[in-house]
Design a protein around this motif. Structure first.
Motif, short mmCIF file in Angstrom:
data_model
loop_
_atom_site.label_atom_id
_atom_site.label_comp_id
_atom_site.label_asym_id
_atom_site.label_seq_id
_atom_site.Cartn_x
_atom_site.Cartn_y
_atom_site.Cartn_z
N ILE A 32 -37.83 -13.00 -0.46
CA ILE A 32 -37.24 -12.63 -1.64
C ILE A 32 -35.88 -12.07 -1.39
CG2 ILE A 32 -37.09 -11.46 -3.94
CD1 ILE A 32 -39.84 -11.62 -4.16
N LEU A 33 -34.59 -12.52 -1.51
CA LEU A 33 -33.53 -11.57 -1.42
C LEU A 33 -32.90 -10.91 -2.67
CD1 LEU A 33 -31.02 -11.45 0.65
CD2 LEU A 33 -29.97 -13.31 -0.13
N THR A 34 -32.80 -9.77 -2.70
CA THR A 34 -32.47 -9.08 -3.83
C THR A 34 -31.68 -8.05 -3.62
OG1 THR A 34 -33.46 -8.05 -5.79
CG2 THR A 34 -34.52 -7.62 -3.55
N LEU A 35 -30.86 -7.53 -4.53
CA LEU A 35 -30.13 -6.22 -4.53
C LEU A 35 -31.10 -5.06 -5.35
CD1 LEU A 35 -26.61 -7.83 -5.35
CD2 LEU A 35 -27.32 -6.68 -3.37
N ASP A 36 -31.92 -5.34 -6.07
CA ASP A 36 -32.76 -4.40 -6.97
C ASP A 36 -34.05 -4.04 -6.25
OD1 ASP A 36 -31.10 -5.25 -8.87
OD2 ASP A 36 -32.33 -6.84 -9.65
N GLU A 37 -34.27 -2.75 -6.61
CA GLU A 37 -35.35 -2.02 -5.99
C GLU A 37 -36.80 -2.42 -6.78
OE1 GLU A 37 -36.03 2.17 -8.02
OE2 GLU A 37 -33.98 2.01 -7.37
N GLU A 38 -36.75 -3.30 -7.95
CA GLU A 38 -38.06 -3.72 -8.79
C GLU A 38 -38.99 -4.50 -7.76
OE1 GLU A 38 -34.71 -4.05 -9.97
OE2 GLU A 38 -34.89 -2.62 -11.86
N PHE A 39 -38.58 -5.10 -6.85
CA PHE A 39 -39.18 -6.03 -5.92
C PHE A 39 -39.92 -4.86 -5.03
CE2 PHE A 39 -36.52 -9.25 -7.38
CZ PHE A 39 -37.50 -10.04 -7.95
N TRP A 40 -39.36 -3.79 -4.42
CA TRP A 40 -39.99 -2.91 -3.77
C TRP A 40 -41.21 -2.25 -4.46
CZ3 TRP A 40 -40.45 2.54 -4.38
CH2 TRP A 40 -40.99 3.23 -3.08
N ASP A 41 -41.01 -2.10 -5.77
CA ASP A 41 -42.14 -1.63 -6.64
C ASP A 41 -43.32 -2.59 -6.64
OD1 ASP A 41 -40.76 0.97 -7.10
OD2 ASP A 41 -39.95 0.02 -9.10
N GLN A 88 -44.08 -4.90 -4.62
CA GLN A 88 -44.72 -4.91 -3.32
C GLN A 88 -45.44 -3.61 -3.11
OE1 GLN A 88 -42.87 -5.01 0.99
NE2 GLN A 88 -43.29 -7.14 0.41
N ASN A 89 -45.13 -2.58 -3.47
CA ASN A 89 -46.23 -1.43 -3.32
C ASN A 89 -47.26 -1.59 -4.24
OD1 ASN A 89 -44.58 0.12 -1.57
ND2 ASN A 89 -43.41 1.00 -3.18
N LEU A 90 -47.28 -2.28 -5.23
CA LEU A 90 -48.35 -2.59 -6.20
C LEU A 90 -49.35 -3.66 -5.47
CD1 LEU A 90 -47.08 -2.44 -9.63
CD2 LEU A 90 -48.77 -0.49 -8.50
N ASN A 91 -48.61 -4.89 -4.97
CA ASN A 91 -49.33 -6.15 -4.73
C ASN A 91 -49.26 -6.46 -3.21
OD1 ASN A 91 -49.87 -6.96 -7.53
ND2 ASN A 91 -47.46 -6.64 -7.69
N PRO A 124 -47.73 -11.25 1.64
CA PRO A 124 -46.41 -11.75 1.23
C PRO A 124 -46.20 -11.87 -0.46
CG PRO A 124 -48.00 -13.74 1.83
CD PRO A 124 -48.67 -12.04 2.24
N PRO A 125 -45.10 -11.98 -0.94
CA PRO A 125 -43.99 -12.29 -0.09
C PRO A 125 -43.08 -11.11 0.54
CG PRO A 125 -43.08 -12.30 -2.41
CD PRO A 125 -44.75 -12.00 -2.35
N LYS A 126 -42.52 -11.35 1.70
CA LYS A 126 -41.65 -10.32 2.32
C LYS A 126 -40.22 -10.36 1.35
CE LYS A 126 -43.69 -10.33 6.71
NZ LYS A 126 -43.14 -9.88 7.97
N ILE A 127 -39.64 -9.19 1.52
CA ILE A 127 -38.38 -8.79 0.71
C ILE A 127 -37.34 -8.42 1.66
CG2 ILE A 127 -37.30 -7.28 -1.04
CD1 ILE A 127 -40.22 -7.29 -2.10
N ILE A 128 -36.06 -9.11 1.27
CA ILE A 128 -34.75 -8.59 2.13
C ILE A 128 -34.31 -8.00 0.93
CG2 ILE A 128 -32.68 -9.12 3.13
CD1 ILE A 128 -34.20 -11.81 4.46
N TRP A 129 -33.89 -6.59 0.77
CA TRP A 129 -33.21 -5.75 0.28
C TRP A 129 -31.63 -5.59 0.40
CZ3 TRP A 129 -35.58 -0.52 -1.58
CH2 TRP A 129 -34.85 -0.06 -2.71
N LEU A 130 -31.11 -6.09 -0.05
CA LEU A 130 -29.31 -5.92 0.24
C LEU A 130 -29.19 -4.37 -0.43
CD1 LEU A 130 -28.07 -9.31 -0.55
CD2 LEU A 130 -28.67 -8.49 1.67
N ARG A 131 -28.86 -3.63 0.46
CA ARG A 131 -28.24 -2.29 0.03
C ARG A 131 -26.81 -2.21 0.44
NH1 ARG A 131 -32.85 1.09 -0.31
NH2 ARG A 131 -31.24 2.49 -1.29
#
Length: 111
Positions: A51-60, A62-65, A68-75
């Motif tokens: 997952i390619l994202t600018l948002d922190e929701e996917f971090w949340d 992933q912490n719950l679940n 995979p999937p792995k996340i690339i978080w664009l800061r």
């Protein structure tokens, strides 16, 4: 090959700037309703996308679940598509290492 599903806040034009990569803009996923973050996360898991994202929701998520999937978080803040493409190309080796790493689920990339 790097396979990315790009969150809705990332332009579909990114796939034109990185033609050697498999980039699927989330708005091109055929669904009856708009994909919410959890559905994107599930789709990426089943179809083996990062997952390619600018948002922190996917971090949340992933912490719950876990992953995979792995996340690339664009800061990157409010960056244009060309700047994001450049960052991804500069980080290609790092991203490939991340894909093969069984212990890391999130890769944060900064401009």
């Amino acid at each position: 090959m790097i396979r990315l599903i790009a969150d809705e806040n990332i332009s579909w034009r990114l796939k034109e700037l990185l033609p050697a990569w498999k980039i699927l803009p989330v708005n091109e996923v055929k669904q009856r309703e708009r994909l919410i973050d959890f559905k994107i996360w599930q789709y990426a898991r089943v179809n083996q996308y990062l997952i390619l994202t600018l948002d922190e929701e996917f971090w949340d998520l992933q912490n719950l679940n876990s992953f995979p999937p792995k996340i690339i978080w664009l800061r990157t803040g409010n960056s244009n598509t060309a700047a994001i493409a450049s960052l991804l190309l500069k980080s290609e080796d790092l991203i490939k290492q991340f894909v093969g790493d069984g212990e890391s689920g999130i890769l944060e990339l900064y401009l």
